[in-house]
Structures are given as structure tokens and as C-alpha cells.
Motif scaffolding. Structure first.
Motif, PDB file in Angstrom:
ATOM      1  N   ARG A  14       8.472-109.209  -0.866  1.00 44.76           N
ATOM      2  CA  ARG A  14       7.807-108.967   0.421  1.00 44.76           C
ATOM      3  C   ARG A  14       8.627-108.046   1.328  1.00 44.76           C
ATOM      4  N   PRO A  15       8.726-106.749   1.000  1.00 42.36           N
ATOM      5  CA  PRO A  15       9.513-105.832   1.830  1.00 42.36           C
ATOM      6  C   PRO A  15       9.053-105.769   3.276  1.00 42.36           C
ATOM      7  N   ASP A  16       7.773-106.019   3.547  1.00 43.60           N
ATOM      8  CA  ASP A  16       7.287-105.988   4.928  1.00 43.60           C
ATOM      9  C   ASP A  16       7.923-107.101   5.755  1.00 43.60           C
ATOM     10  N   VAL A  17       8.053-108.281   5.156  1.00 47.41           N
ATOM     11  CA  VAL A  17       8.695-109.406   5.837  1.00 47.41           C
ATOM     12  C   VAL A  17      10.211-109.208   5.873  1.00 47.41           C
ATOM     13  N   GLN A 172       5.007-121.080  22.577  1.00 45.99           N
ATOM     14  CA  GLN A 172       6.310-121.650  22.255  1.00 45.99           C
ATOM     15  C   GLN A 172       7.449-120.853  22.890  1.00 45.99           C
ATOM     16  N   GLN A 173       7.111-120.090  23.941  1.00 43.32           N
ATOM     17  CA  GLN A 173       8.103-119.284  24.658  1.00 43.32           C
ATOM     18  C   GLN A 173       8.785-118.277  23.732  1.00 43.32           C
ATOM     19  N   LEU A 174       8.002-117.723  22.815  1.00 41.55           N
ATOM     20  CA  LEU A 174       8.471-116.683  21.908  1.00 41.55           C
ATOM     21  C   LEU A 174       7.744-115.387  22.222  1.00 41.55           C
ATOM     22  N   GLU A 175       8.464-114.290  22.197  1.00 39.03           N
ATOM     23  CA  GLU A 175       7.904-112.993  22.540  1.00 39.03           C
ATOM     24  C   GLU A 175       8.107-112.023  21.381  1.00 39.03           C
ATOM     25  N   VAL A 176       7.060-111.288  21.041  1.00 40.19           N
ATOM     26  CA  VAL A 176       7.133-110.356  19.920  1.00 40.19           C
ATOM     27  C   VAL A 176       8.033-109.178  20.277  1.00 40.19           C
ATOM     28  N   ARG A 177       9.020-108.932  19.409  1.00 36.97           N
ATOM     29  CA  ARG A 177       9.947-107.828  19.616  1.00 36.97           C
ATOM     30  C   ARG A 177       9.678-106.682  18.647  1.00 36.97           C
ATOM     31  N   GLN A 178       9.243-107.002  17.423  1.00 34.89           N
ATOM     32  CA  GLN A 178       8.921-105.979  16.438  1.00 34.89           C
ATOM     33  C   GLN A 178       7.639-106.368  15.719  1.00 34.89           C
ATOM     34  N   ALA A 179       6.915-105.354  15.227  1.00 35.82           N
ATOM     35  CA  ALA A 179       5.679-105.603  14.494  1.00 35.82           C
ATOM     36  C   ALA A 179       5.480-104.510  13.464  1.00 35.82           C
ATOM     37  N   SER A 180       4.841-104.860  12.361  1.00 37.20           N
ATOM     38  CA  SER A 180       4.433-103.864  11.375  1.00 37.20           C
ATOM     39  C   SER A 180       3.016-104.185  10.939  1.00 37.20           C
ATOM     40  N   TYR A 181       2.304-103.151  10.512  1.00 38.68           N
ATOM     41  CA  TYR A 181       0.883-103.288  10.215  1.00 38.68           C
ATOM     42  C   TYR A 181       0.593-102.701   8.834  1.00 38.68           C
ATOM     43  N   ALA A 182       0.060-103.536   7.943  1.00 40.15           N
ATOM     44  CA  ALA A 182      -0.365-103.074   6.626  1.00 40.15           C
ATOM     45  C   ALA A 182      -1.843-102.679   6.725  1.00 40.15           C
ATOM     46  N   LEU A 183      -2.123-101.406   6.517  1.00 43.60           N
ATOM     47  CA  LEU A 183      -3.469-100.872   6.743  1.00 43.60           C
ATOM     48  C   LEU A 183      -4.270-100.789   5.450  1.00 43.60           C
ATOM     49  N   LEU A 214      -8.031-101.662  11.396  1.00 42.67           N
ATOM     50  CA  LEU A 214      -7.615-101.261  10.057  1.00 42.67           C
ATOM     51  C   LEU A 214      -6.420-102.051   9.541  1.00 42.67           C
ATOM     52  N   THR A 215      -5.804-102.862  10.389  1.00 43.21           N
ATOM     53  CA  THR A 215      -4.708-103.715   9.925  1.00 43.21           C
ATOM     54  C   THR A 215      -5.281-104.870   9.126  1.00 43.21           C
ATOM     55  N   TYR A 216      -4.897-104.932   7.851  1.00 46.38           N
ATOM     56  CA  TYR A 216      -5.343-106.023   6.988  1.00 46.38           C
ATOM     57  C   TYR A 216      -4.429-107.231   7.154  1.00 46.38           C
ATOM     58  N   GLN A 217      -3.141-106.951   7.328  1.00 45.05           N
ATOM     59  CA  GLN A 217      -2.157-108.008   7.529  1.00 45.05           C
ATOM     60  C   GLN A 217      -1.080-107.483   8.466  1.00 45.05           C
ATOM     61  N   PHE A 218      -0.642-108.328   9.388  1.00 44.13           N
ATOM     62  CA  PHE A 218       0.411-107.911  10.295  1.00 44.13           C
ATOM     63  C   PHE A 218       1.616-108.833  10.148  1.00 44.13           C
ATOM     64  N   CYS A 219       2.790-108.267  10.375  1.00 44.75           N
ATOM     65  CA  CYS A 219       4.047-109.011  10.386  1.00 44.75           C
ATOM     66  C   CYS A 219       4.658-108.886  11.772  1.00 44.75           C
ATOM     67  N   LEU A 220       5.143-109.992  12.299  1.00 48.47           N
ATOM     68  CA  LEU A 220       5.708-110.016  13.642  1.00 48.47           C
ATOM     69  C   LEU A 220       7.088-110.659  13.615  1.00 48.47           C
TER      70      LEU A 220
END
Length: 228
Positions: A14-17, A172-183, A214-220
């Protein structure tokens, strides 16, 4: 929790993760670690890094045990996390394609949040129910498909848009700092057009129509708000 079908579980690194796990993370918990392929790649990347896993499937758990520092074969939705990991805190907690299979994902996330170091992070991946293929199936074709994997995996109990994921993390007091999108253009992966889509510049991928439809799956990657 309903058994996650073996054909639906991830069995690759899982290189995206992997890309969203900080190099500085020394203690990583991979929840739903499958056969340990991701955790093993994380261990190899940083000498001295410890990776622990939790996996429901006994065969996958046995395989992961050969590659990770410790693996607990257990049902994530029924776990007492404080008892399972007494006094343990992790620099990174990974939930790769897990939350959508749980009856109460918010409760699981809250329990894991308590196991996170103050400067740690949570890395999760989720399918995007707002994808064009879902809009076509539900609103144009009038059907909600049941499939072996993907957005309409028959073992899914919850469905998320990107905004839903942000809201769950924020609770849960968590904030997204990075994201990637598999299109993807459709429900099927591979193909020249999909490869072309994923070569688009990051700025284009972040444009609302592309990101949302167009994002099929996102990683945060999300961090506690006080360190974001």
C-alpha cells in the motif's frame, strides 16, 4: 463485526498509505493489518521501528506475525484497547480500509485516539461514495450494487465522502494535515485513462470537481489539533 472477506483485504505494501506515515514514527499500530505486507515495508524503511498489528482473520494474522513485532488476532469492534495495549502509546496508527467495515467506527476511532502520542498521527484510507461510479449506479441506474470489493464491497457497513471523513476526525480533535487521492473514471482500476488521471499535478487533483467526483479512494493523515 462482519468478517472482512479475504478477497477484499489489502495484501500489498500500500504505497499510498505508506507515503503518509512519517519517517519519524518509531512505534506504529496497523489496525486491520491483513498479511502484514504494509507493516513489513514500514519496518524495513526505518531500522529500529516497531510495528504492531491487529487482524481479525486468523490466517492473515499468522502471516503477519512472521513479519511484525507483535500481532493480536481480535475483532476490532469488540476490543478493549486499554486492556489490549496497557500503557502503550503509538506515534502513528494506521486504519487502511477498516472503518467502513465497523458497526461503530467513531467509537473505535475514539478508543484509538487515546492510544496516540500527543504529537502522533492517524493515517486512514476510505473509499469515496461520492465517486462518479456511485452517482451513476444509484441516481441514474437506480441500483445499489453488491460487489466483492471496491466502493460497493458487500461487507461495508458505512460509506464516506471526503467531508464525512474530515468531520469524523474533527470529532476526535484530529485535523487533516496531508491527503492523497487515487483517481478513477469508473469502477474498474487500471487502463491508460486511469494512469493518465493519476499523473495529473497535485494542484489539479485538489480541484473540487476532480477531488470530489473522480477520487475513488482517499488517504488522510490527521494530527491532534494542537500540533497541526
Amino acid at each position: 463485526m462482519e468478517q472482512l472477506g479475504r478477497e477484499a483485504a489489502y495484501t500489498t505494501p500500500r504505497p499510498d498509505v505508506f507515503a503518509l506515515v512519517p519517517p519519524t514514527a518509531r512505534r506504529v499500530l496497523d489496525v486491520g493489518c491483513s498479511n502484514g505486507a504494509l507493516g513489513a515495508s514500514l519496518r524495513r524503511a526505518q531500522p529500529g521501528r516497531q510495528v504492531w498489528g491487529v487482524e481479525l482473520d486468523p490466517q492473515f494474522a499468522a502471516q503477519a506475525q512472521q513479519q511484525l513485532d507483535a500481532v493480536l488476532c481480535a475483532d476490532v469492534s469488540d476490543m478493549d484497547w486499554a486492556q489490549a495495549f496497557p500503557g502503550e502509546q503509538f506515534d502513528c496508527i494506521v486504519l487502511a480500509d477498516v472503518l467502513e467495515h465497523l458497526p461503530n467506527p467513531a467509537a473505535t476511532l475514539a478508543a484509538l485516539r487515546a492510544r496516540l502520542q500527543p504529537d502522533g498521527c492517524v493515517v486512514l484510507s476510505l473509499p469515496n461514495i461520492r465517486h462518479l461510479s456511485a452517482l451513476y449506479a444509484i441516481y441514474l441506474n437506480g441500483r445499489f450494487p453488491q460487489r466483492d470489493r471496491g466502493i460497493f464491497d458487500r461487507t461495508h457497513l458505512r460509506w464516506y465522502t471526503l467531508a464525512d471523513a474530515h468531520a469524523m476526525l474533527a470529532s476526535q480533535q484530529l485535523e487533516v494535515r496531508q491527503a492523497s487521492y487515487a483517481l478513477r473514471l469508473g469502477d474498474q482500476g487500471g487502463g491508460r485513462l486511469n494512469r493518465w488521471l493519476n499523473r495529473l499535478p497535485p494542484a489539479v487533483k485538489r480541484l473540487a470537481p476532480v477531488r470530489e467526483l473522480l477520487t475513488y479512494q482517499f488517504c488522510l493523515q490527521a494530527v491532534p489539533r494542537n500540533v497541526a
